[in-house]
Scaffold this motif. Structure first.
Motif, short mmCIF file in Angstrom:
data_model
loop_
_atom_site.label_atom_id
_atom_site.label_comp_id
_atom_site.label_asym_id
_atom_site.label_seq_id
_atom_site.Cartn_x
_atom_site.Cartn_y
_atom_site.Cartn_z
N ARG A 69 0.82 -1.21 0.00
CA ARG A 69 0.00 0.00 0.00
C ARG A 69 0.86 1.28 0.00
O ARG A 69 0.39 2.35 -0.31
N ARG A 78 -4.40 5.79 -6.21
CA ARG A 78 -5.76 5.89 -5.63
C ARG A 78 -6.54 4.61 -5.86
O ARG A 78 -7.34 4.20 -5.03
N ASP A 107 -5.89 2.15 -3.13
CA ASP A 107 -5.89 2.73 -1.79
C ASP A 107 -4.45 2.89 -1.28
O ASP A 107 -4.18 2.74 -0.09
N ARG A 154 -3.70 11.02 -1.93
CA ARG A 154 -3.08 10.94 -0.62
C ARG A 154 -1.56 10.99 -0.82
O ARG A 154 -1.03 10.26 -1.66
N ARG A 158 -2.14 1.39 5.89
CA ARG A 158 -3.32 0.53 5.71
C ARG A 158 -3.10 -0.85 6.31
O ARG A 158 -3.44 -1.87 5.71
#
Lengths: 317, 459
Positions: free
Chosen positions: B165, B188, B191, B245, B381
């Motif tokens: 991740r 994205r 995630d 992010r 994550r």
């Protein structure tokens, strides 16, 4: 004196003692027989990881005139060029019984590492480390300056340099000579101004014990000496520190016109090797006020003094 | 602390049943004394100190005076394997991590070969499983070979068994703005997050240390703060523009903190980490030219250290991450310019955080749990880590003796690296126990048993 790594290591008393011993050494060099027995049986290793004919020869002459055994290691043609590390070279020299190492290295701090990393107990004399320091160059510059100013004005040799006004002009950023000179001249009480384009002054120079200027013409009428630094094109990599050699010369080169801005007694100094026509013109370099050749001669006496205090000094203590 | 009852269990994570563990009278997040019964890999029960009975066959860990935190999560570790097993291996790095109180580490991608394919990240992940002392979570490279030219197969790494991740070219900056934009957009879909090593390459060519007063005196080429800040400024604007992010690795300057504060106020989805060494050490240490202090980004000034501490306290910087970077002795026992950049940190991180942030009153232990466990787990994550120490939650925890003080002796560390900048310093705090999935892997400050023999090659 255990090592000589930085001009900052020298107190005022240390520096004056070294200059006084250098005067004594210089006096012996005027004799027909120049060799002294002082360091007989001691071994001095000149360890030169970077080419520097003039500094190497100067140290060789100094050690030989003190009767030391001299071994010179140059990067080319030695194990150094086969990738041997500074550490292993140091261990080798220790094993061979070296009493002092004169180190020239391209890495800033190399002499400090050799002295303090715990690799060997040999005394280390810094003969130029990267863009850090070159303390014997500063000492020979101070020696030259002190002699000339004393000849003119007389007075206590210990105080001749107090208040002396010295301009150091040029590539300060890459100059180990400038760093050592600022520190030593400050210790001896002189007033130093660095003159350079802003690109050749390091970030942080504002905290150094000296003034800075970008205007050479404005500085020259008020100095006792101007030290011209070599433009170190080999350290400039991608370049861009100044637009062109011509513009550098116009703004920061010491030429005949600028020579005439100096007070009558002011000296012209250069650590060599010179880029004639770039930072200094032939007229300035060869003028009667130039001490450039004298600096070379004084270099031997100053290095004799440094070696003497490093090696014989420990017996006296 | 003392332990009683059953002998130490051995074996990799997931080996059979782990006997229950009763942790007695631990101060939960530095608060009230609490008993924690761990069974089946979870926190089975909690109760006031001294209230719980040990079931038959349970190991009892007496934890009076110790602080219990959720197992620590490192977002930034260099385990060096594959390729530089002379510096560290997954095994030695896992041992160091467990002894430092970590139950999960993110292994950076700058290995040899680079972790830029599903194959390499799965290899690292599997090595971590076999050692079984911490959960090793590989970081995938953003670009092929860290070369900054084209995207690596981020999707393949994300959907591999390693479930990557966090993507980072750490050690190098994703400098090309278009490539950075594409990476931010692309992750994205999985995630993921891009963890940027913010360093303008042109402004730092040949850079040796922080550019400032000390570099000017030492004659070492400077690494200006602006080379970090300019990249962070660009990246937060890019992340804002594409709605992605962004995570910023090892923030080291006061100016970076200001930019992050501004970006967060603006609502940009950005997180940031700071290393323990940037919270404690300054460029003044470089004056002796000892390469143990050579690190990238470099040690900065006292003002930067103060700003970074404040930033952790007010949440501008989310995470403390070690940037644990072990090197063989010969890569540090040389002149400054020839030395490798990096410092070890796994076994000293918690102590440095205590020294720099807890003893200064900036953080409480609950905040320590946030910056060293829950926030990094959330950014990476890792659903299973950084959870509260409450009934039903995974049983990853660390017990710390905050009253201990001890000198740092790198020769006693489990990492292969001896390049700890804290050598000889006395630091507070001692990790007494680390529990991974209900199994104590560290007790009395030492590894329990050992990893299973011949682990490499086992399925």
């Amino acid at each position: 004196m255990r090592h000589l790594l930085s001009a900052a290591d020298l107190s005022r008393e240390d520096a004056l003692e070294l200059l006084d011993v250098a005067e004594e050494m210089a006096a012996t060099q005027a004799r027909e027989i120049k060799k002294l027995p002082t360091l007989r049986g001691r071994t001095v290793v000149n360890l030169f990881f970077e080419d520097s004919t003039r500094t190497r020869i100067s140290f060789e002459a100094a050690a030989k005139r003190l009767s030391a055994d001299v071994i010179t290691f140059s990067a080319k043609g030695s194990s150094v060029s086969k990738g041997e590390s500074l550490k292993d070279t140091a261990l080798t020299l220790q094993a061979m019984g070296a009493d002092a190492v004169v180190l020239r290295h391209s890495a800033s701090g190399a002499a400090h590492r050799l002295a303090h990393a715990g690799w060997s107990g040999v005394g280390v004399l810094n003969a130029g480390d990267g863009t850090h320091e070159h303390p014997t160059q500063a000492l020979l510059d101070a020696f030259t300056l002190r002699r000339r100013l004393a000849e003119r004005a007389g007075g206590d040799p210990a105080r001749v340099l107090e208040g002396a006004r010295v301009a150091v002009v040029g590539d300060v950023l890459h100059s180990r000579v400038a760093r050592s000179n600022v520190l030593l001249l400050e210790t001896l009480g002189a007033d130093v101004v660095l003159v350079a384009p802003p690109t050749l002054l390091p970030v942080g120079v504002g905290t150094w014990p000296c003034r800075t200027s970008w205007d050479l013409d404005a500085v020259l009428p008020d100095v006792d000496a101007v030290m011209v630094l070599r433009v170190q094109r080999e350290r400039m990599g991608g370049g861009g520190f100044f637009p062109s050699a011509q513009e550098y010369t116009r703004r920061f080169g010491l030429d005949g016109r600028r020579l005439r801005l100096l007070p009558d007694h002011a000296l012209v100094m250069h650590p060599g090797p010179m880029n004639r026509g770039l930072e200094i013109s032939a007229e300035a370099a060869d003028s009667p006020r130039s001490t450039i050749v004298e600096q070379v001669a004084n270099g031997v006496a100053v290095r004799m003094a440094a070696l003497y205090l490093l090696l014989a000094g420990e017996d006296a203590a | 602390m003392s332990t009683t009852d059953t002998p130490a269990p051995t074996g990799a994570a997931g080996d059979g049943a782990v006997p229950p563990v009763l942790v007695r009278r631990a101060r939960l997040l530095g608060g009230e004394e609490t008993d924690l019964l761990l069974a089946g890999g979870r926190v089975a029960r909690t109760g006031p100190g001294g209230s719980l009975e040990a079931p038959d066959g349970a190991r009892v860990v007496e934890a009076a005076g110790l602080v219990a935190l959720p197992g620590l999560v490192d977002l930034h570790t260099h385990l060096r394997e594959p390729g530089r097993e002379d510096a560290e291996t997954v095994r030695t790095g896992s041992r160091a991590a467990a002894l430092g109180g970590f139950t999960a580490v993110h292994a950076m991608a700058n290995t040899d070969p680079v972790a830029d394919t599903a194959g390499v990240v799965e290899q690292v992940w599997r090595l971590g499983r076999e050692v079984g002392l911490v959960d090793v979570r590989p970081v995938g490279a953003v670009t092929v070979g860290l070369a900054g030219e084209r995207l690596a197969e981020l999707g393949a790494m994300a959907t591999s068994a390693a479930r990557v991740r966090v993507f980072s070219d750490d050690g190098r900056c994703v400098h090309d703005p278009v490539l950075m934009r594409r990476a931010l957009e692309y992750v994205r879909s999985v995630d993921g997050v891009v963890a940027q090593h913010a360093q303008d390459p042109r402004l730092t060519e040949g850079a040796q240390m922080h550019e400032g007063v000390v570099s000017s005196v030492l004659g070492l080429r400077g690494w200006p703060a602006v080379a970090e800040e300019a990249v962070i400024a660009r990246d937060v604007l890019l992340a804002d523009h594409v709605g992605s992010r962004l995570h910023v690795c090892h923030v080291s300057t006061a100016g970076s903190v200001e930019i992050l504060r501004w970006a967060k106020a603006r609502g940009v989805d950005v997180t940031a980490e700071v290393t323990p060494h940037h919270l404690l050490l300054t460029d003044e240490l470089v004056r002796g030219y000892d390469p143990v202090y050579k690190v990238n980004p470099p040690l900065r000034t006292r003002a930067d250290v103060e700003a970074l501490r404040e930033a952790v306290a007010d949440g501008t910087v989310d995470v403390v991450a070690t940037d644990h970077a072990p090197h063989p002795v010969e890569d540090k026992d040389c002149e400054w310019a020839a030395a490798a950049m990096g410092m070890t940190g796994l076994e000293t991180a918690l102590s440095v955080v205590q020294e720099a942030l807890v003893e200064t009153g900036l953080l409480g232990w609950a905040d320590v749990a946030r910056v060293l466990s829950s926030a990094p787990a959330r950014i990476g994550r890792l659903e299973d880590h950084g959870r509260p120490l409450a009934e039903g939650e995974p049983a990853h925890l660390v017990l710390v003796d905050p009253a201990a003080r001890r000198p740092v002796t790198p020769e006693q560390h489990a990492t292969q690296g001896r390049n700890s900048p804290y050598r000889g310093m006395e630091l507070p705090g001692r990790v007494v126990a680390t529990v991974l999935r209900g199994r104590p892997v560290v007790l009395d400050g030492a590894l329990v048993g050992d990893e299973p023999a011949g682990a490499p090659g086992a399925s």
